[in-house]
Design a protein around this motif. Structure first.
Motif, PDB file in Angstrom:
ATOM      1  N   GLU A 133       0.836  -1.200   0.000  1.00 36.49           N
ATOM      2  CA  GLU A 133       0.000   0.000   0.000  1.00 36.49           C
ATOM      3  C   GLU A 133       0.870   1.249   0.000  1.00 36.49           C
ATOM      4  OE1 GLU A 133      -3.412   2.125   2.820  1.00 36.49           O
ATOM      5  OE2 GLU A 133      -2.502   0.211   3.424  1.00 36.49           O
ATOM      6  N   PHE A 134       1.942   1.219   0.771  1.00 36.20           N
ATOM      7  CA  PHE A 134       2.853   2.359   0.818  1.00 36.20           C
ATOM      8  C   PHE A 134       3.507   2.602  -0.535  1.00 36.20           C
ATOM      9  CE2 PHE A 134       7.259   3.839   1.346  1.00 36.20           C
ATOM     10  CZ  PHE A 134       7.035   5.082   1.908  1.00 36.20           C
ATOM     11  N   MET A 135       3.909   1.545  -1.221  1.00 38.89           N
ATOM     12  CA  MET A 135       4.579   1.695  -2.508  1.00 38.89           C
ATOM     13  C   MET A 135       3.670   2.319  -3.565  1.00 38.89           C
ATOM     14  SD  MET A 135       7.764   0.898  -2.323  1.00 38.89           S
ATOM     15  CE  MET A 135       8.277   0.603  -4.026  1.00 38.89           C
ATOM     16  N   ARG A 136       2.370   2.277  -3.355  1.00 40.46           N
ATOM     17  CA  ARG A 136       1.447   2.902  -4.302  1.00 40.46           C
ATOM     18  C   ARG A 136       1.299   4.402  -4.062  1.00 40.46           C
ATOM     19  NH1 ARG A 136      -1.354  -2.092  -3.477  1.00 40.46           N
ATOM     20  NH2 ARG A 136      -2.718  -1.172  -1.905  1.00 40.46           N
ATOM     21  N   LEU A 137       1.772   4.873  -2.918  1.00 42.09           N
ATOM     22  CA  LEU A 137       1.692   6.299  -2.615  1.00 42.09           C
ATOM     23  C   LEU A 137       2.774   7.073  -3.371  1.00 42.09           C
ATOM     24  CD1 LEU A 137       1.260   6.241   1.280  1.00 42.09           C
ATOM     25  CD2 LEU A 137      -0.527   6.684  -0.415  1.00 42.09           C
ATOM     26  N   LYS A 138       2.441   8.270  -3.801  1.00 44.00           N
ATOM     27  CA  LYS A 138       3.468   9.167  -4.355  1.00 44.00           C
ATOM     28  C   LYS A 138       4.045   9.937  -3.182  1.00 44.00           C
ATOM     29  CE  LYS A 138       4.258  12.791  -7.826  1.00 44.00           C
ATOM     30  NZ  LYS A 138       5.518  12.197  -8.288  1.00 44.00           N
ATOM     31  N   VAL A 139       5.310   9.728  -2.897  1.00 41.92           N
ATOM     32  CA  VAL A 139       5.902  10.293  -1.682  1.00 41.92           C
ATOM     33  C   VAL A 139       6.880  11.430  -1.952  1.00 41.92           C
ATOM     34  CG1 VAL A 139       5.588   8.164  -0.364  1.00 41.92           C
ATOM     35  CG2 VAL A 139       7.712   8.519  -1.662  1.00 41.92           C
ATOM     36  N   GLU A 140       7.110  11.770  -3.208  1.00 39.44           N
ATOM     37  CA  GLU A 140       8.027  12.871  -3.516  1.00 39.44           C
ATOM     38  C   GLU A 140       7.783  13.373  -4.927  1.00 39.44           C
ATOM     39  OE1 GLU A 140      10.401  12.436  -5.947  1.00 39.44           O
ATOM     40  OE2 GLU A 140      10.342  10.269  -6.208  1.00 39.44           O
ATOM     41  N   GLY A 141       8.264  14.613  -5.174  1.00 38.89           N
ATOM     42  CA  GLY A 141       8.141  15.207  -6.502  1.00 38.89           C
ATOM     43  C   GLY A 141       9.478  15.688  -7.020  1.00 38.89           C
ATOM     44  N   ILE A 142      10.533  14.974  -6.665  1.00 36.74           N
ATOM     45  CA  ILE A 142      11.889  15.421  -6.994  1.00 36.74           C
ATOM     46  C   ILE A 142      12.106  15.555  -8.495  1.00 36.74           C
ATOM     47  CG2 ILE A 142      14.323  14.703  -6.928  1.00 36.74           C
ATOM     48  CD1 ILE A 142      13.777  13.588  -4.123  1.00 36.74           C
ATOM     49  N   GLY A 143      11.526  14.654  -9.268  1.00 36.58           N
ATOM     50  CA  GLY A 143      11.769  14.676 -10.704  1.00 36.58           C
ATOM     51  C   GLY A 143      11.051  15.770 -11.453  1.00 36.58           C
ATOM     52  N   ASP A 144       9.945  16.298 -10.914  1.00 38.67           N
ATOM     53  CA  ASP A 144       9.150  17.247 -11.673  1.00 38.67           C
ATOM     54  C   ASP A 144       8.920  18.587 -10.986  1.00 38.67           C
ATOM     55  OD1 ASP A 144       7.727  15.760  -9.866  1.00 38.67           O
ATOM     56  OD2 ASP A 144       5.903  15.612 -11.037  1.00 38.67           O
ATOM     57  N   CYS A 145       9.521  18.819  -9.823  1.00 38.32           N
ATOM     58  CA  CYS A 145       9.382  20.137  -9.198  1.00 38.32           C
ATOM     59  C   CYS A 145      10.328  21.128  -9.875  1.00 38.32           C
ATOM     60  CB  CYS A 145       9.645  20.063  -7.692  1.00 38.32           C
ATOM     61  SG  CYS A 145      11.324  19.563  -7.239  1.00 38.32           S
ATOM     62  N   ALA A 146       9.997  22.409  -9.785  1.00 35.82           N
ATOM     63  CA  ALA A 146      10.824  23.437 -10.416  1.00 35.82           C
ATOM     64  C   ALA A 146      12.141  23.634  -9.689  1.00 35.82           C
ATOM     65  CB  ALA A 146      10.053  24.756 -10.478  1.00 35.82           C
ATOM     66  N   GLU A 147      12.101  23.595  -8.361  1.00 39.87           N
ATOM     67  CA  GLU A 147      13.299  23.804  -7.544  1.00 39.87           C
ATOM     68  C   GLU A 147      13.401  22.716  -6.486  1.00 39.87           C
ATOM     69  OE1 GLU A 147      15.738  26.025  -7.635  1.00 39.87           O
ATOM     70  OE2 GLU A 147      14.975  27.421  -9.156  1.00 39.87           O
ATOM     71  N   LEU A 148      14.617  22.263  -6.245  1.00 32.89           N
ATOM     72  CA  LEU A 148      14.882  21.316  -5.170  1.00 32.89           C
ATOM     73  C   LEU A 148      15.887  21.942  -4.220  1.00 32.89           C
ATOM     74  CD1 LEU A 148      14.483  18.482  -3.937  1.00 32.89           C
ATOM     75  CD2 LEU A 148      16.420  17.707  -5.340  1.00 32.89           C
ATOM     76  N   LEU A 149      15.488  22.050  -2.955  1.00 33.92           N
ATOM     77  CA  LEU A 149      16.344  22.619  -1.919  1.00 33.92           C
ATOM     78  C   LEU A 149      16.624  21.567  -0.866  1.00 33.92           C
ATOM     79  CD1 LEU A 149      14.413  25.972  -1.352  1.00 33.92           C
ATOM     80  CD2 LEU A 149      16.451  25.666  -2.770  1.00 33.92           C
ATOM     81  N   VAL A 150      17.825  21.579  -0.334  1.00 35.71           N
ATOM     82  CA  VAL A 150      18.168  20.747   0.818  1.00 35.71           C
ATOM     83  C   VAL A 150      18.250  21.677   2.022  1.00 35.71           C
ATOM     84  CG1 VAL A 150      19.832  19.190   1.861  1.00 35.71           C
ATOM     85  CG2 VAL A 150      19.440  19.115  -0.615  1.00 35.71           C
ATOM     86  N   ALA A 151      17.434  21.404   3.035  1.00 33.30           N
ATOM     87  CA  ALA A 151      17.490  22.170   4.279  1.00 33.30           C
ATOM     88  C   ALA A 151      18.338  21.379   5.265  1.00 33.30           C
ATOM     89  CB  ALA A 151      16.089  22.392   4.833  1.00 33.30           C
TER      90      ALA A 151
END
Length: 219
Positions: A94-112
């Motif tokens: 069930e967890f694997m069916r969840l979308k848990v991130e948008g790293i590939g398609d977000c405009a900006e990726l920041l590391v805090a």
């Protein structure tokens, strides 16, 4: 206006603040695009205005501009996603069916991240050393609310091995990445938290979380 309200915002301003809080969402679906440099600067300035214990300002933000580096970070997240699914046991599929991130398609990726050398800041941390993390969380929340007010989505991704990510980013000993922040335009904001919409869990009512005088005692 009476004395107790003389510093209050106008009704319209207050409504905007509460709207941003109520409509903030942990976004996973992005639609590419870009974040203008001046807008990104405003958002980071909002983060930098956050409170911090002893004014230590323990936050550091790394903007990931290299697409190959973003892909490597995505691979770290995917590896941890698989490990998390294994740890969840019967809920793993069930967890694997969840979308848990948008790293590939977000405009900006920041590391805090938390800075190195935090041990030198004793003020406010002698009995509660976690206050550096709390301060960073305040900065992230500022960024989140400002992004919502600007019409941008943001998602906090925590599925990664901190040591592996720190090594990938060349971070010094004593520093620690805490969050991957996906930021950018979205087609729509979720009407409720995504995990609630997906049936993963339900938020608890506030009344269950407020006690009076002693732990567990309610009004």
């Amino acid at each position: 206006m009476n004395e107790t309200n003389q510093h209050a915002f106008s009704p319209e301003e207050r409504a905007a603040v509460y709207r941003a809080i109520a409509e903030r969402r942990d976004m996973r679906h992005f639609c590419g695009g870009e974040v203008a440099p001046e807008l990104l600067a405003r958002l980071l300035q909002a983060a930098h205005a956050a409170p911090s214990v002893g004014l230590m300002q323990p936050w550091r933000f790394i903007r990931i501009a290299d697409r190959d580096l973003r892909a490597q970070i995505g691979a770290l997240v995917e590896a941890e996603r698989v490990r998390t699914a294994e740890a969840l046991g019967e809920r793993g599929e069930e967890f694997m069916r969840l979308k848990v991130e948008g790293i590939g398609d977000c405009a900006e990726l920041l590391v805090a991240a938390l800075m190195d050398g935090r041990e030198a800041h004793v003020f406010g941390r002698r009995t509660l050393p976690e206050m550096d993390l709390a301060s960073l969380a305040c900065a992230i929340q500022n960024l989140w609310l400002a992004a919502r007010a600007e019409g941008l989505g943001m998602g906090w991704v925590s599925l990664f091995d901190p040591q592996a990510l720190a090594e990938l980013l060349g971070m010094p000993a004593g520093s620690k990445p805490v969050a991957l922040l996906c930021l950018g335009p979205v087609r729509e904001f979720y009407p409720a938290p995504m995990l609630e919409l997906e049936g993963w869990t339900e938020p608890r009512p506030l009344a269950e979380l407020i006690y009076r005088d002693r732990w567990g005692e309610r009004e």
